[in-house]
Write a protein that holds these residues in place. Structure first.
Motif, PDB file in Angstrom:
ATOM      1  N   ALA A 111      70.852  -2.772  -3.900  1.00 13.60           N
ATOM      2  CA  ALA A 111      71.050  -3.332  -2.556  1.00 13.60           C
ATOM      3  C   ALA A 111      71.853  -4.638  -2.595  1.00 13.60           C
ATOM      4  O   ALA A 111      71.477  -5.574  -3.302  1.00 13.60           O
ATOM      5  CB  ALA A 111      69.694  -3.582  -1.907  1.00 13.60           C
ATOM      6  N   VAL A 115      71.657  -6.587   2.565  1.00 14.38           N
ATOM      7  CA  VAL A 115      70.912  -5.340   2.780  1.00 14.38           C
ATOM      8  C   VAL A 115      69.480  -5.522   2.284  1.00 14.38           C
ATOM      9  O   VAL A 115      68.511  -5.132   2.958  1.00 14.38           O
ATOM     10  CB  VAL A 115      71.620  -4.164   2.052  1.00 14.38           C
ATOM     11  N   VAL A 127      69.303   1.778  -3.229  1.00 17.36           N
ATOM     12  CA  VAL A 127      69.456   2.219  -1.833  1.00 17.36           C
ATOM     13  C   VAL A 127      70.604   3.233  -1.744  1.00 17.36           C
ATOM     14  O   VAL A 127      71.517   3.204  -2.563  1.00 17.36           O
ATOM     15  CB  VAL A 127      69.768   1.040  -0.871  1.00 17.36           C
ATOM     16  N   GLU A 129      73.903   4.362   0.081  1.00 16.64           N
ATOM     17  CA  GLU A 129      74.942   3.820   0.972  1.00 16.64           C
ATOM     18  C   GLU A 129      75.721   5.037   1.470  1.00 16.64           C
ATOM     19  O   GLU A 129      76.359   5.734   0.686  1.00 16.64           O
ATOM     20  CB  GLU A 129      75.875   2.868   0.221  1.00 16.64           C
ATOM     21  N   PHE A 147      72.368   2.091   5.056  1.00 18.05           N
ATOM     22  CA  PHE A 147      71.673   1.806   3.807  1.00 18.05           C
ATOM     23  C   PHE A 147      70.211   2.212   3.988  1.00 18.05           C
ATOM     24  O   PHE A 147      69.557   1.770   4.932  1.00 18.05           O
ATOM     25  CB  PHE A 147      71.735   0.312   3.470  1.00 18.05           C
ATOM     26  N   ASN A 149      66.481   2.807   1.882  1.00 20.27           N
ATOM     27  CA  ASN A 149      65.706   2.571   0.673  1.00 20.27           C
ATOM     28  C   ASN A 149      65.306   3.903   0.028  1.00 20.27           C
ATOM     29  O   ASN A 149      64.612   4.709   0.625  1.00 20.27           O
ATOM     30  CB  ASN A 149      64.462   1.772   1.096  1.00 20.27           C
TER      31      ASN A 149
END
Ligand code: GLP
Length: 242
Positions: A111, A115, A127, A129, A147, A149
């Motif tokens: 991240a 973010v 994460v 993208e 984004f 998780n």
């Protein structure tokens, strides 16, 4: 049709006449307007007055100017209510438009600082993208970078290009999306946005950032979107605090 004795300014009367022709369907999206010269001769007004009327309607997005070609009736803007946390797919379907996406980028990464902050995680957190051009009836409407998780979402298949991320997360992952927080900013399309949205570099876009939370308050996604300023307007019902 133009009343020179009216207290209403002439450019305003011309504007209202153009609006009426569009509202009644006499002029359709994509139709070319008569040239300034023809307009001014027909109404016996100066070209400056015609230009003022047309410029204001172009700024509002009712008309569209194309360099070297002329002025055209614009497609009506999509009016998006701000109440309710909806997905792009739901928004388009609610309007009878066919939602679609073009996948520009899809990867796992650590991240970036901003973010990580939005998702309330560490910078080492993995994460997704995902960059998509969002389409309505094949017309580019928004350019979105999402984004998500990895720990919360699990594997997101690449074919999500052709589906709704929200319905995937809700139906296949059983996640309960709760609420969101959004900011809106005026901006001008950069080279990449212009290219992906098929608009001119420097054309107006609405920059929207959203953090979406699960029902328990955990941040699920951080999304940056550039919506076309010529195709979108947002509305919200407000109440006066008492
Ligand atoms: C809108 C929101 C995004 C959200 C997306 C999900 O475009 N601005 O923040 O990620 O909807 O859309 P879908 O479920 O169609 O993939």
């Amino acid at each position: 049709m133009i009343d020179k004795n009216s207290p209403l300014p002439i450019y305003y009367q011309i504007q209202e006449m153009i609006r009426k022709k569009i509202e009644t369907g006499q002029w359709q999206p994509g139709d070319m307007l008569p040239s300034e010269r023809i307009f001014s001769e027909d109404f016996d007004v100066s070209r400056m007055t015609v230009r003022q009327a047309v410029t204001e309607l172009a700024n509002e997005g009712v008309l569209m100017r194309e360099k070297g070609k002329g002025t055209f009736v614009a497609e009506p803007k999509i009016e998006q209510p701000l109440q309710g946390l909806t997905s792009f797919t739901e928004d388009m379907k609610a309007r009878g438009l066919e939602p679609g996406s073009t996948l520009i980028q899809y990867r796992l990464r650590t991240a970036p600082g901003k973010v990580a902050e939005a998702l309330q995680t560490e910078v080492e957190t993995e994460v997704y993208e995902i960059k998509r051009v969002r389409l309505a009836d094949d017309v580019p409407m928004a350019y979105e970078t999402t984004f998500i998780n990895l720990e919360l979402a699990g594997d997101i298949p690449e074919d999500v290009e052709n589906r709704s991320i929200y319905s995937f997360l809700e139906q296949e992952r059983g996640l309960k999306i709760g609420d969101g927080e959004q900011t809106f900013e005026a901006s001008l399309a950069n080279t990449e946005e212009a290219d992906k949205l098929a608009i001119e570099e420097g054309a107006p876009v609405l920059l929207i950032q959203r953090i979406t939370y699960l029902e328990d308050g955990t941040p699920l996604e951080y999304v940056k979107s550039a919506y076309r300023g010529d195709r979108y307007k947002f509305n919200i019902k407000t109440k006066r605090f008492t």
